[in-house]
Motif scaffolding. Structure first.
Motif, PDB file in Angstrom:
ATOM      1  N   SER A 257       2.474   6.082  -3.313  1.00  0.00           N
ATOM      2  CA  SER A 257       2.491   7.519  -3.022  1.00  0.00           C
ATOM      3  C   SER A 257       2.791   7.881  -1.573  1.00  0.00           C
ATOM      4  CB  SER A 257       1.187   8.158  -3.460  1.00  0.00           C
ATOM      5  OG  SER A 257       0.159   7.608  -2.708  1.00  0.00           O
ATOM      6  N   ASP A 258       2.357   7.063  -0.600  1.00  0.00           N
ATOM      7  CA  ASP A 258       2.663   7.465   0.780  1.00  0.00           C
ATOM      8  C   ASP A 258       3.902   6.735   1.310  1.00  0.00           C
ATOM      9  OD1 ASP A 258       1.200   5.183   0.708  1.00  0.00           O
ATOM     10  OD2 ASP A 258      -0.303   5.770   2.209  1.00  0.00           O
ATOM     11  N   GLU A 259       4.846   6.516   0.384  1.00  0.00           N
ATOM     12  CA  GLU A 259       6.108   5.865   0.752  1.00  0.00           C
ATOM     13  C   GLU A 259       6.852   6.726   1.792  1.00  0.00           C
ATOM     14  OE1 GLU A 259       8.262   5.008  -2.888  1.00  0.00           O
ATOM     15  OE2 GLU A 259      10.134   5.321  -1.833  1.00  0.00           O
ATOM     16  N   GLU A 266       8.218   2.740  11.592  1.00  0.00           N
ATOM     17  CA  GLU A 266       6.900   2.147  11.325  1.00  0.00           C
ATOM     18  C   GLU A 266       6.113   3.035  10.388  1.00  0.00           C
ATOM     19  OE1 GLU A 266       4.815   1.097  14.837  1.00  0.00           O
ATOM     20  OE2 GLU A 266       6.428  -0.219  15.509  1.00  0.00           O
ATOM     21  N   PHE A 267       5.216   2.425   9.632  1.00  0.00           N
ATOM     22  CA  PHE A 267       4.365   3.215   8.748  1.00  0.00           C
ATOM     23  C   PHE A 267       3.115   2.401   8.433  1.00  0.00           C
ATOM     24  CE2 PHE A 267       4.414   1.227   4.512  1.00  0.00           C
ATOM     25  CZ  PHE A 267       5.288   0.188   4.780  1.00  0.00           C
ATOM     26  N   THR A 268       2.093   3.075   7.924  1.00  0.00           N
ATOM     27  CA  THR A 268       0.905   2.332   7.496  1.00  0.00           C
ATOM     28  C   THR A 268       0.562   2.725   6.067  1.00  0.00           C
ATOM     29  OG1 THR A 268      -0.481   4.044   8.440  1.00  0.00           O
ATOM     30  CG2 THR A 268      -0.169   2.056   9.778  1.00  0.00           C
ATOM     31  N   SER A 269      -0.063   1.794   5.364  1.00  0.00           N
ATOM     32  CA  SER A 269      -0.495   2.067   3.996  1.00  0.00           C
ATOM     33  C   SER A 269      -1.735   1.222   3.749  1.00  0.00           C
ATOM     34  CB  SER A 269       0.613   1.656   3.016  1.00  0.00           C
ATOM     35  OG  SER A 269       0.062   1.435   1.735  1.00  0.00           O
ATOM     36  N   ARG A 270      -2.659   1.797   2.990  1.00  0.00           N
ATOM     37  CA  ARG A 270      -3.898   1.035   2.703  1.00  0.00           C
ATOM     38  C   ARG A 270      -3.582  -0.233   1.902  1.00  0.00           C
ATOM     39  NH1 ARG A 270      -6.806   4.896  -1.832  1.00  0.00           N
ATOM     40  NH2 ARG A 270      -4.891   5.477  -2.899  1.00  0.00           N
ATOM     41  N   PHE A 271      -2.429  -0.253   1.209  1.00  0.00           N
ATOM     42  CA  PHE A 271      -2.077  -1.434   0.415  1.00  0.00           C
ATOM     43  C   PHE A 271      -1.726  -2.638   1.302  1.00  0.00           C
ATOM     44  CE2 PHE A 271      -1.084   1.893  -2.777  1.00  0.00           C
ATOM     45  CZ  PHE A 271      -1.941   1.465  -3.778  1.00  0.00           C
ATOM     46  N   GLN A 272      -1.400  -2.358   2.589  1.00  0.00           N
ATOM     47  CA  GLN A 272      -1.016  -3.469   3.479  1.00  0.00           C
ATOM     48  C   GLN A 272      -2.160  -4.465   3.649  1.00  0.00           C
ATOM     49  OE1 GLN A 272       0.073  -0.779   6.565  1.00  0.00           O
ATOM     50  NE2 GLN A 272       2.275  -1.138   6.353  1.00  0.00           N
ATOM     51  N   LYS A 273      -3.391  -3.994   3.421  1.00  0.00           N
ATOM     52  CA  LYS A 273      -4.554  -4.879   3.644  1.00  0.00           C
ATOM     53  C   LYS A 273      -4.881  -5.730   2.421  1.00  0.00           C
ATOM     54  CE  LYS A 273      -6.775  -2.223   7.268  1.00  0.00           C
ATOM     55  NZ  LYS A 273      -6.023  -0.964   7.291  1.00  0.00           N
ATOM     56  N   LEU A 274      -4.196  -5.496   1.309  1.00  0.00           N
ATOM     57  CA  LEU A 274      -4.542  -6.211   0.076  1.00  0.00           C
ATOM     58  C   LEU A 274      -3.563  -7.361  -0.164  1.00  0.00           C
ATOM     59  CD1 LEU A 274      -5.289  -3.203  -2.327  1.00  0.00           C
ATOM     60  CD2 LEU A 274      -6.878  -4.482  -0.886  1.00  0.00           C
ATOM     61  N   ASP A 275      -4.099  -8.590  -0.240  1.00  0.00           N
ATOM     62  CA  ASP A 275      -3.154  -9.702  -0.427  1.00  0.00           C
ATOM     63  C   ASP A 275      -2.816  -9.947  -1.904  1.00  0.00           C
ATOM     64  OD1 ASP A 275      -5.433 -10.904  -1.259  1.00  0.00           O
ATOM     65  OD2 ASP A 275      -5.585 -12.337   0.411  1.00  0.00           O
ATOM     66  N   ASN A 276      -3.402  -9.138  -2.799  1.00  0.00           N
ATOM     67  CA  ASN A 276      -3.045  -9.278  -4.220  1.00  0.00           C
ATOM     68  C   ASN A 276      -2.006  -8.238  -4.647  1.00  0.00           C
ATOM     69  OD1 ASN A 276      -4.947  -7.315  -3.790  1.00  0.00           O
ATOM     70  ND2 ASN A 276      -6.061  -7.638  -5.697  1.00  0.00           N
ATOM     71  N   VAL A 277      -1.333  -7.629  -3.661  1.00  0.00           N
ATOM     72  CA  VAL A 277      -0.289  -6.648  -3.968  1.00  0.00           C
ATOM     73  C   VAL A 277       0.977  -7.009  -3.213  1.00  0.00           C
ATOM     74  CG1 VAL A 277       0.305  -4.199  -4.002  1.00  0.00           C
ATOM     75  CG2 VAL A 277      -2.088  -4.879  -3.949  1.00  0.00           C
ATOM     76  N   TYR A 278       2.084  -7.080  -3.929  1.00  0.00           N
ATOM     77  CA  TYR A 278       3.381  -7.247  -3.273  1.00  0.00           C
ATOM     78  C   TYR A 278       4.113  -5.917  -3.409  1.00  0.00           C
ATOM     79  CZ  TYR A 278       2.583 -12.310  -3.695  1.00  0.00           C
ATOM     80  OH  TYR A 278       2.066 -13.581  -3.613  1.00  0.00           O
ATOM     81  N   ILE A 279       4.501  -5.339  -2.267  1.00  0.00           N
ATOM     82  CA  ILE A 279       5.211  -4.059  -2.316  1.00  0.00           C
ATOM     83  C   ILE A 279       6.602  -4.214  -1.716  1.00  0.00           C
ATOM     84  CG2 ILE A 279       5.229  -1.653  -1.523  1.00  0.00           C
ATOM     85  CD1 ILE A 279       2.368  -1.441  -1.957  1.00  0.00           C
TER      86      ILE A 279
END
Ligand SMILES: NC(=O)c1ccc[n+]([C@@H]2O[C@H](COP(=O)([O-])OP(=O)(O)OC[C@H]3O[C@@H](n4cnc5c(N)ncnc54)[C@H](O)[C@@H]3O)[C@@H](O)[C@H]2O)c1
Ligand SMILES: O=C(O)CC[C@@H](O)C(=O)O
Length: 401
Positions: A257-259, A266-279
């Motif tokens: 959603s915050d694509e 540069e950008f930040t996303s809470r998903f960056q902290k999860l190692d079980n997600v490949y985006i």
């Protein structure tokens, strides 16, 4: 005709537009705010993911056609376009193989931890034992939500991997499921509970928003993979984040959603902290093959509009007017005939909705069908029929509304 490109299209498409006689205004890095004040004198706007807002539409007085060089049109304010009488068209199916290929790539990546493998290799860490724990895909059940063009291409590829498929789609019948060689589920939830990998291929619309609900996500098996290459909004992302943060499932996402709307930065996303997600960077459609196919389809829509006055893949056409009556007027093909027929209707306070005039061989006579919102009384039809040197016959028929 000026064509404004508010996204990057291959050079060959620009050349082709030029050879059609179009003046091309090329803005490959344009963002939604860049076009919000309007696109000047351009009649046609072509976008990929750039958002076309009501402001852009209202500030572009010459705009008559918006082409989405891609499938999903949720980046275009369709309502505003329809209110201003602006055609919206898309290029369906041209990038479906590319998205299906990325879907398989994300599934393989999750199974084999490919991105982490490479990151560790590049940083000089050899971890063969850690990365030797893949389950394998053969025999794993793939769940598909949405068996449109992309869903169908993913099914084909999954079958080649030896994966049984269970699917739900609003129009999936047992017959169609048999043709696709999939099991037809009664609901999204049923697919989620039966599959090892759930892949989403729905168009985004008010009806599909958050269709992949918290309930659906919590119904996934422990260790399941969740793939979304469609649109972030079809998923309850809070619920997805919770499931991922708990570590219960893993995900491969091409959309979130915050694509960022900008093309680079540069950008930040809470998903960056999860190692079980490949985006990935919303690159489902971004193969050269797909880009070329989509761009050439968009050019062909411009060609049809320019040369024939028609819009292929016109999306915001009223599917069926409410007109209960149609007047079929066979007439001599000469100036003023239709104006006089319309004047009779106008004097009777009757609104003509859709109208089509076709010419017979020899170009002496023609036939016009006019859909009417109100039934004209016999006097109106008689008055039209009395124009003997203009009208052959005028007949009133009910429509099939
Ligand atoms: N990641 C990418 O780069 C990328 C590229 C292309 C498409 N997409 C996304 O994938 C989506 C699907 O693309 P496609 O080419 O398969 O489109 P499609 O039109 O062939 O399929 C759309 C699917 O959504 C379903 N659907 C539509 N409206 C629905 C509703 N109201 N309720 C339930 N189901 C509904 C349809 O039944 C169909 O199964 C696109 O709309 C787009 O958002 C993403
Ligand atoms: O053009 C793109 O990069 C994305 C296109 C894709 O989301 C689509 O809906 O076709």
């Amino acid at each position: 005709m000026i064509v404004y490109l508010a996204d990057k299209l291959p050079e060959a498409a620009l050349k082709e537009l030029g050879s059609l006689g179009c003046e091309v205004e090329n803005h490959p890095d344009a963002t939604s705010s860049d076009i919000a004040n309007g696109i000047g004198k351009a009649m046609v706007l072509v976008v990929r993911s750039t958002v076309v807002t009501k402001e852009c539409i209202n500030n572009s007085p010459n705009l008559t056609l918006i082409i989405r060089a891609g499938a999903g049109v949720n980046n275009i304010d369709l309502d505003a376009a329809s209110k201003s009488g602006i055609f919206v068209a898309n290029c369906p199916g041209q990038n479906s193989i590319a998205v299906a290929e990325l879907t398989m790539g994300l599934i393989l990546s999750l199974d084999r931890f490919l991105p982490d493998n490479v990151i560790d290799f590049r940083s000089g860490n050899w971890k063969k034992a850690v990365y030797s724990k893949a389950d394998g895909l053969y025999g794993k059940t793939l769940g598909i939500i949405g068996t449109g063009q992309i869903g169908t291409e993913v099914i084909r590829r999954a079958r080649a991997f030896g994966m049984p498929v269970v699917a739900w789609s609003r129009s999936l019948t047992p017959e169609k499921a048999e043709q696709l060689d999939v099991t037809c589920a009664a609901s999204v939830k049923e697919v989620a509970s039966q599959c090892d990998i759930l892949s989403i291929h729905l168009a985004m619309s008010p009806e599909t928003k958050s269709l992949i609900s918290s309930d659906v996500l919590s119904g996934l098996k422990d260790g399941a993979f969740f793939i979304n290459t469609a649109r972030a909004e079809v998923v309850d992302e809070e619920a997805l984040y919770r499931e991922l943060n708990s570590g219960r499932i893993r995900a491969g996402l091409d959309v979130f959603s915050d694509e960022p709307e900008f093309k680079k930065g540069e950008f930040t996303s809470r998903f960056q902290k999860l190692d079980n997600v490949y985006i990935t960077h919303h690159i489902g459609a971004s193969t050269k093959q797909a880009q070329m196919a989509v761009a050439m389809d968009a050019v062909d829509i411009v060609r049809g509009y320019l040369q024939e006055g028609t819009v292929r893949n016109w999306l915001n056409r009223c599917e069926k007017t409410q007109a209960p009556w149609q007047l079929i007027v066979r007439h001599f093909d000469k100036p003023g005939v239709l104006a006089n027929v319309l004047a009779e209707l106008k004097d009777a306070g009757i609104n003509a909705q859709e109208m089509e005039n076709v010419i017979f061989d020899g170009m002496k006579t023609a036939c016009c069908s006019i859909q009417l919102d109100v039934k004209p009384d016999d006097g109106v039809i008689d008055a039209i029929n009395e124009r003997h040197d203009e009208v052959i016959t005028a007949v009133l028929l009910p429509t099939r509304t």
